[in-house]
Design a protein around this motif. Structure first.
Motif, PDB file in Angstrom:
ATOM      1  N   ASP A  41       0.837  -1.197   0.000  1.00 15.48           N
ATOM      2  CA  ASP A  41       0.000   0.000   0.000  1.00 15.48           C
ATOM      3  C   ASP A  41       0.870   1.245   0.000  1.00 15.48           C
ATOM      4  OD1 ASP A  41       0.739   0.630   2.707  1.00 15.48           O
ATOM      5  OD2 ASP A  41      -0.855  -0.656   3.444  1.00 15.48           O
ATOM      6  N   ASP A  42       0.229   2.396  -0.168  1.00 18.98           N
ATOM      7  CA  ASP A  42       0.959   3.647  -0.309  1.00 18.98           C
ATOM      8  C   ASP A  42       1.727   4.027   0.954  1.00 18.98           C
ATOM      9  OD1 ASP A  42       1.634   5.800  -2.111  1.00 18.98           O
ATOM     10  OD2 ASP A  42       0.442   7.101  -0.814  1.00 18.98           O
ATOM     11  N   ARG A  43       1.146   3.770   2.097  1.00 19.81           N
ATOM     12  CA  ARG A  43       1.836   4.092   3.354  1.00 19.81           C
ATOM     13  C   ARG A  43       3.135   3.276   3.478  1.00 19.81           C
ATOM     14  NH1 ARG A  43      -1.632   4.574   8.469  1.00 19.81           N
ATOM     15  NH2 ARG A  43      -1.716   6.684   7.690  1.00 19.81           N
ATOM     16  N   ALA A  44       3.043   1.998   3.160  1.00 23.35           N
ATOM     17  CA  ALA A  44       4.239   1.146   3.213  1.00 23.35           C
ATOM     18  C   ALA A  44       5.265   1.593   2.173  1.00 23.35           C
ATOM     19  CB  ALA A  44       3.859  -0.319   3.007  1.00 23.35           C
ATOM     20  N   LEU A  45       4.793   2.022   1.001  1.00 27.15           N
ATOM     21  CA  LEU A  45       5.705   2.516  -0.028  1.00 27.15           C
ATOM     22  C   LEU A  45       6.442   3.759   0.459  1.00 27.15           C
ATOM     23  CD1 LEU A  45       6.784   2.372  -2.966  1.00 27.15           C
ATOM     24  CD2 LEU A  45       4.880   3.905  -3.580  1.00 27.15           C
ATOM     25  N   ALA A  46       5.708   4.685   1.068  1.00 20.37           N
ATOM     26  CA  ALA A  46       6.337   5.910   1.570  1.00 20.37           C
ATOM     27  C   ALA A  46       7.404   5.583   2.606  1.00 20.37           C
ATOM     28  CB  ALA A  46       5.275   6.836   2.165  1.00 20.37           C
ATOM     29  N   GLU A  47       7.106   4.678   3.503  1.00 17.69           N
ATOM     30  CA  GLU A  47       8.071   4.275   4.526  1.00 17.69           C
ATOM     31  C   GLU A  47       9.282   3.605   3.895  1.00 17.69           C
ATOM     32  OE1 GLU A  47       9.966   3.668   8.062  1.00 17.69           O
ATOM     33  OE2 GLU A  47       8.210   4.933   7.710  1.00 17.69           O
ATOM     34  N   TRP A  48       9.053   2.646   3.014  1.00 16.72           N
ATOM     35  CA  TRP A  48      10.127   1.891   2.373  1.00 16.72           C
ATOM     36  C   TRP A  48      11.025   2.803   1.548  1.00 16.72           C
ATOM     37  CZ3 TRP A  48      10.933   0.670  -2.931  1.00 16.72           C
ATOM     38  CH2 TRP A  48      11.899  -0.313  -3.168  1.00 16.72           C
ATOM     39  N   MET A  49      10.429   3.653   0.717  1.00 14.78           N
ATOM     40  CA  MET A  49      11.238   4.531  -0.133  1.00 14.78           C
ATOM     41  C   MET A  49      11.952   5.603   0.678  1.00 14.78           C
ATOM     42  SD  MET A  49       9.213   4.998  -3.726  1.00 14.78           S
ATOM     43  CE  MET A  49      10.717   5.541  -4.558  1.00 14.78           C
ATOM     44  N   GLY A  50      11.259   6.153   1.682  1.00 11.84           N
ATOM     45  CA  GLY A  50      11.854   7.233   2.464  1.00 11.84           C
ATOM     46  C   GLY A  50      12.945   6.762   3.387  1.00 11.84           C
ATOM     47  N   SER A  51      12.628   5.784   4.234  1.00 12.47           N
ATOM     48  CA  SER A  51      13.605   5.371   5.247  1.00 12.47           C
ATOM     49  C   SER A  51      14.717   4.502   4.680  1.00 12.47           C
ATOM     50  CB  SER A  51      12.905   4.642   6.400  1.00 12.47           C
ATOM     51  OG  SER A  51      12.330   3.446   5.950  1.00 12.47           O
ATOM     52  N   GLU A  52      14.415   3.679   3.706  1.00 12.27           N
ATOM     53  CA  GLU A  52      15.440   2.781   3.171  1.00 12.27           C
ATOM     54  C   GLU A  52      16.201   3.348   1.980  1.00 12.27           C
ATOM     55  OE1 GLU A  52      14.447  -1.354   2.720  1.00 12.27           O
ATOM     56  OE2 GLU A  52      12.926  -1.219   4.307  1.00 12.27           O
ATOM     57  N   HIS A  53      15.583   4.294   1.252  1.00 12.30           N
ATOM     58  CA  HIS A  53      16.220   4.765   0.018  1.00 12.30           C
ATOM     59  C   HIS A  53      16.316   6.280  -0.087  1.00 12.30           C
ATOM     60  CE1 HIS A  53      16.149   0.646  -1.390  1.00 12.30           C
ATOM     61  NE2 HIS A  53      14.886   0.582  -1.020  1.00 12.30           N
ATOM     62  N   GLY A  54      15.757   7.007   0.876  1.00 14.13           N
ATOM     63  CA  GLY A  54      15.853   8.465   0.873  1.00 14.13           C
ATOM     64  C   GLY A  54      15.054   9.149  -0.233  1.00 14.13           C
ATOM     65  N   VAL A  55      14.060   8.457  -0.772  1.00 12.69           N
ATOM     66  CA  VAL A  55      13.230   9.022  -1.837  1.00 12.69           C
ATOM     67  C   VAL A  55      11.886   9.424  -1.234  1.00 12.69           C
ATOM     68  CG1 VAL A  55      12.150   8.633  -4.087  1.00 12.69           C
ATOM     69  CG2 VAL A  55      14.363   7.568  -3.562  1.00 12.69           C
ATOM     70  N   THR A  56      11.581  10.719  -1.288  1.00 14.84           N
ATOM     71  CA  THR A  56      10.355  11.230  -0.685  1.00 14.84           C
ATOM     72  C   THR A  56       9.673  12.193  -1.649  1.00 14.84           C
ATOM     73  OG1 THR A  56      11.536  13.065   0.344  1.00 14.84           O
ATOM     74  CG2 THR A  56      11.316  11.049   1.656  1.00 14.84           C
ATOM     75  N   GLY A  57       8.545  12.714  -1.223  1.00 12.65           N
ATOM     76  CA  GLY A  57       7.862  13.794  -1.935  1.00 12.65           C
ATOM     77  C   GLY A  57       7.464  13.451  -3.349  1.00 12.65           C
ATOM     78  N   TYR A  58       7.638  14.421  -4.228  1.00 11.08           N
ATOM     79  CA  TYR A  58       7.187  14.285  -5.608  1.00 11.08           C
ATOM     80  C   TYR A  58       7.831  13.095  -6.317  1.00 11.08           C
ATOM     81  CZ  TYR A  58       5.007  18.888  -5.258  1.00 11.08           C
ATOM     82  OH  TYR A  58       4.220  19.953  -4.895  1.00 11.08           O
ATOM     83  N   ALA A  59       9.087  12.822  -6.059  1.00 11.45           N
ATOM     84  CA  ALA A  59       9.744  11.682  -6.708  1.00 11.45           C
ATOM     85  C   ALA A  59       9.039  10.377  -6.324  1.00 11.45           C
ATOM     86  CB  ALA A  59      11.218  11.633  -6.325  1.00 11.45           C
ATOM     87  N   ARG A  60       8.630  10.258  -5.080  1.00 11.74           N
ATOM     88  CA  ARG A  60       7.936   9.046  -4.642  1.00 11.74           C
ATOM     89  C   ARG A  60       6.559   8.923  -5.274  1.00 11.74           C
ATOM     90  NH1 ARG A  60       3.922   7.613  -1.641  1.00 11.74           N
ATOM     91  NH2 ARG A  60       3.608   9.654  -0.730  1.00 11.74           N
ATOM     92  N   TYR A  61       5.898  10.054  -5.514  1.00 17.09           N
ATOM     93  CA  TYR A  61       4.566  10.007  -6.133  1.00 17.09           C
ATOM     94  C   TYR A  61       4.588   9.248  -7.452  1.00 17.09           C
ATOM     95  CZ  TYR A  61       2.960  13.703  -2.925  1.00 17.09           C
ATOM     96  OH  TYR A  61       2.620  14.451  -1.831  1.00 17.09           O
ATOM     97  N   ALA A  62       5.653   9.410  -8.231  1.00  9.94           N
ATOM     98  CA  ALA A  62       5.736   8.719  -9.524  1.00  9.94           C
ATOM     99  C   ALA A  62       5.643   7.209  -9.340  1.00  9.94           C
ATOM    100  CB  ALA A  62       7.033   9.100 -10.239  1.00  9.94           C
ATOM    101  N   VAL A  63       6.255   6.693  -8.293  1.00  6.38           N
ATOM    102  CA  VAL A  63       6.212   5.252  -8.027  1.00  6.38           C
ATOM    103  C   VAL A  63       4.847   4.858  -7.477  1.00  6.38           C
ATOM    104  CG1 VAL A  63       7.315   3.336  -6.801  1.00  6.38           C
ATOM    105  CG2 VAL A  63       8.696   5.271  -7.603  1.00  6.38           C
ATOM    106  N   SER A  64       4.303   5.669  -6.597  1.00  6.57           N
ATOM    107  CA  SER A  64       2.985   5.390  -6.039  1.00  6.57           C
ATOM    108  C   SER A  64       1.942   5.284  -7.145  1.00  6.57           C
ATOM    109  CB  SER A  64       2.602   6.486  -5.046  1.00  6.57           C
ATOM    110  OG  SER A  64       1.299   6.285  -4.566  1.00  6.57           O
ATOM    111  N   TRP A  65       1.944   6.240  -8.063  1.00 10.82           N
ATOM    112  CA  TRP A  65       0.971   6.214  -9.151  1.00 10.82           C
ATOM    113  C   TRP A  65       1.189   5.008 -10.053  1.00 10.82           C
ATOM    114  CZ3 TRP A  65       2.385  11.955 -10.064  1.00 10.82           C
ATOM    115  CH2 TRP A  65       1.736  12.754  -9.119  1.00 10.82           C
TER     116      TRP A  65
END
Length: 191
Positions: A41-65
């Motif tokens: 889910d999106d919450r898990a994606l945000a956590e995984w990308m942010g904490s493990e890979h440092g990818v947040t914000g608009y860049a992460r949205y591309a993966v979420s979509w």
């Protein structure tokens, strides 16, 4: 010739480009890695990308979509977005159309279509926002500096919101030369 109204497509492309610039990988690559890591889910994606890979914000949205789909309104073209704004208040549509016609002819104005409003941008920043605010009126919110002309009404804005003034229009006749002069002045103040 007037520039075509911008839609969410530009936002999508910006997010995708930002992801590639930040990480060197595109959204499909990141989505495949996230799925392999068990992200559901999106919450898990945000956590995984942010904490493990440092990818947040608009860049992460591309993966979420890519993984979970785009909000339906983000896939609409400009005409569909505009029609949706006036769907249950067709009698107000001529007001919005008159403002769009002015924007299409005005120097230095870019139109940005959104789900519930249209924003008008100078080369520097947004200077006006047009929305069917009620069943009987269209509001033109302005970023205005200095003394306000009589036609401008104060808006109850959030602290720090630069759009503190509005013009309320109830008929296409009110989309007149005075309105267009005020829009031009707001554009010039914000250029």
């Amino acid at each position: 010739m007037a520039e075509a109204a911008r839609t969410w497509k530009g936002m999508i492309e910006m997010c995708q480009g930002l992801l590639v610039r930040k990480t060197g990988q595109d959204r499909a690559w990141w989505a495949a890695r996230a799925r392999a890591a068990g992200v559901l889910d999106d919450r898990a994606l945000a956590e995984w990308m942010g904490s493990e890979h440092g990818v947040t914000g608009y860049a992460r949205y591309a993966v979420s979509w890519e993984m979970f789909g785009y909000p339906e309104f983000m896939l609409r073209d400009a005409d569909e977005l505009f029609a949706g704004q006036y769907e249950d208040r067709e009698h107000l549509r001529p007001i919005g159309e008159a403002i769009l016609a002015w924007a299409g002819e005005a120097d230095g104005v870019t139109v940005q279509m959104r789900k519930t409003y249209v924003s008008l941008h100078s080369p520097r920043r947004k200077f006006a926002q047009v929305a069917p605010a009620t069943k009987s009126a269209v509001d033109v919110a302005l970023r205005w500096e200095g003394p306000a002309p009589e036609r401008l009404e104060p808006l109850r804005a959030r602290p720090g919101d630069p759009f503190a003034w509005r013009i309320r229009l109830r008929s296409a006749d009110e989309a007149d030369e005075e309105l267009f002069s005020l829009l031009a002045a707001a554009r010039d103040q914000n250029s």
